[in-house]
Design an enzyme around this catalytic site. Sequence first.
Site, PDB file in Angstrom:
ATOM      1  N   ASP A  66      31.630  42.043  43.850  1.00 13.95           N
ATOM      2  CA  ASP A  66      31.160  42.560  45.263  1.00 13.95           C
ATOM      3  C   ASP A  66      32.635  43.098  45.882  1.00 13.95           C
ATOM      4  O   ASP A  66      33.927  42.908  45.667  1.00 13.95           O
ATOM      5  CB  ASP A  66      31.112  41.596  46.252  1.00 13.95           C
ATOM      6  CG  ASP A  66      31.718  40.416  46.355  1.00 13.95           C
ATOM      7  OD1 ASP A  66      33.078  40.132  46.231  1.00 13.95           O
ATOM      8  OD2 ASP A  66      31.420  39.404  47.017  1.00 13.95           O
ATOM      9  N   ASN A 133      27.020  30.616  55.066  1.00 11.74           N
ATOM     10  CA  ASN A 133      25.845  30.389  55.079  1.00 11.74           C
ATOM     11  C   ASN A 133      24.943  30.420  53.445  1.00 11.74           C
ATOM     12  O   ASN A 133      23.696  31.022  53.516  1.00 11.74           O
ATOM     13  CB  ASN A 133      25.093  31.426  55.987  1.00 11.74           C
ATOM     14  CG  ASN A 133      25.228  33.197  55.092  1.00 11.74           C
ATOM     15  OD1 ASN A 133      26.764  33.024  54.608  1.00 11.74           O
ATOM     16  ND2 ASN A 133      25.344  34.271  55.863  1.00 11.74           N
ATOM     17  N   HIS A 135      25.590  32.355  50.873  1.00 12.38           N
ATOM     18  CA  HIS A 135      25.948  33.779  50.523  1.00 12.38           C
ATOM     19  C   HIS A 135      26.807  33.565  49.063  1.00 12.38           C
ATOM     20  O   HIS A 135      27.787  32.769  49.109  1.00 12.38           O
ATOM     21  CB  HIS A 135      26.493  34.795  51.097  1.00 12.38           C
ATOM     22  CG  HIS A 135      27.349  35.086  51.683  1.00 12.38           C
ATOM     23  ND1 HIS A 135      27.851  34.737  52.683  1.00 12.38           N
ATOM     24  CD2 HIS A 135      28.814  35.079  50.907  1.00 12.38           C
ATOM     25  CE1 HIS A 135      29.347  34.774  52.646  1.00 12.38           C
ATOM     26  NE2 HIS A 135      29.852  35.935  51.515  1.00 12.38           N
ATOM     27  N   GLU A 140      23.575  37.810  50.721  1.00 13.37           N
ATOM     28  CA  GLU A 140      22.442  38.006  52.257  1.00 13.37           C
ATOM     29  C   GLU A 140      21.595  36.078  52.221  1.00 13.37           C
ATOM     30  O   GLU A 140      20.902  37.260  51.773  1.00 13.37           O
ATOM     31  CB  GLU A 140      22.940  38.695  53.100  1.00 13.37           C
ATOM     32  CG  GLU A 140      24.827  38.796  53.325  1.00 13.37           C
ATOM     33  CD  GLU A 140      25.587  37.751  53.817  1.00 13.37           C
ATOM     34  OE1 GLU A 140      25.022  37.106  53.869  1.00 13.37           O
ATOM     35  OE2 GLU A 140      26.628  38.559  55.018  1.00 13.37           O
TER      36      GLU A 140
HETATM   37  C1  GLP Z   1      32.943  36.787  50.753  1.00 14.23           C
HETATM   38  C2  GLP Z   1      33.273  37.023  48.906  1.00 14.23           C
HETATM   39  C3  GLP Z   1      32.384  35.628  48.674  1.00 14.23           C
HETATM   40  C4  GLP Z   1      33.232  34.492  48.627  1.00 14.23           C
HETATM   41  C5  GLP Z   1      33.026  34.219  50.150  1.00 14.23           C
HETATM   42  C6  GLP Z   1      33.879  32.334  50.984  1.00 14.23           C
HETATM   43  O1  GLP Z   1      32.301  36.799  51.984  1.00 14.23           O
HETATM   44  N1  GLP Z   1      32.122  38.229  49.410  1.00 14.23           N
HETATM   45  O2  GLP Z   1      32.936  35.576  46.787  1.00 14.23           O
HETATM   46  O3  GLP Z   1      32.471  33.196  47.773  1.00 14.23           O
HETATM   47  O4  GLP Z   1      33.835  35.425  51.124  1.00 14.23           O
HETATM   48  O5  GLP Z   1      35.050  33.145  50.659  1.00 14.23           O
HETATM   49  P1  GLP Z   1      36.541  31.827  51.140  1.00 14.23           P
HETATM   50  O6  GLP Z   1      36.151  31.806  49.856  1.00 14.23           O
HETATM   51  O7  GLP Z   1      37.234  33.162  51.703  1.00 14.23           O
HETATM   52  O8  GLP Z   1      35.546  31.448  51.766  1.00 14.23           O
END
Ligand code: GLP
Length: 245
Positions: A66, A133, A135, A140
Amino acid sequence: MQIIVTRTFAGASDYVAEIIADLVLSKPTAKLGLATGSTPERVYDKLADMHFKGLDFSRVSTVNLDEYCGVTGDNPVSYRYYMNEKLFSHINVKPENIYVPSGINNPEEELELFSYKIYNGKIDLQLLGIGPNGHVGFNEPGDKLHRAAHITKLTQSTIDANARFFNDKSEVPTEAITMGMGDILSAASIVLLASGASKADAVKALLMDDYITTQVPATFIKMHAAATVVIDYELANMIGYKVKG
Ligand code: GLP
């Protein structure tokens, strides 16, 4: 689903790095689906270290999950910048074998290119983090999930969770381009790494319940035949997961 519980988060990250390294060793042309966020940082550090010690990425290709919309790749908050900083500049993957979706190009053209990059040769391993949440990528929670790559509006939960990477919450982009759930599930294998109290509810839904729900997108991973979830003991304890054996 294979569930691995390690003593520490560092141990969980090292375990995931080993899985990736083993894949690259056994299949030098491996195609990796990569994730960003704070979760995989140590995995990338480890892979950089393994490259320093000889692990060869010269025939590996990568596709990222993404990217934020409206953010250029030279912007430090972009996922492209993150990937360059944390991994690509430390290993010998060829620039032409890297794809991080662009959040500034024409959306229709970019989505077509994104799908081509996902399906032009199966992704061997998709690395995932998980949002508070539930995702994955930027899929989402909602009444429906997308199968394919798409542009999505970010939920307040995700904006709040990711605000720590920005000077101010108001600077967090409100839209992103992401692989769809079908794209993620099309990978030959999936490895999801998670740690921390903020992920407990989502990981509980993934590991402790049998249901699949669009309200917790990560629960769809239960349907994948070769999915591995790696968590640390602290998180396992929080969700009441008992390590067997
Ligand atoms: C973002 C990314 C996800 C990731 C998530 C968790 O929203 N789009 O791919 O898994 O955050 O991030 P973190 O590892 O910083 O908690």
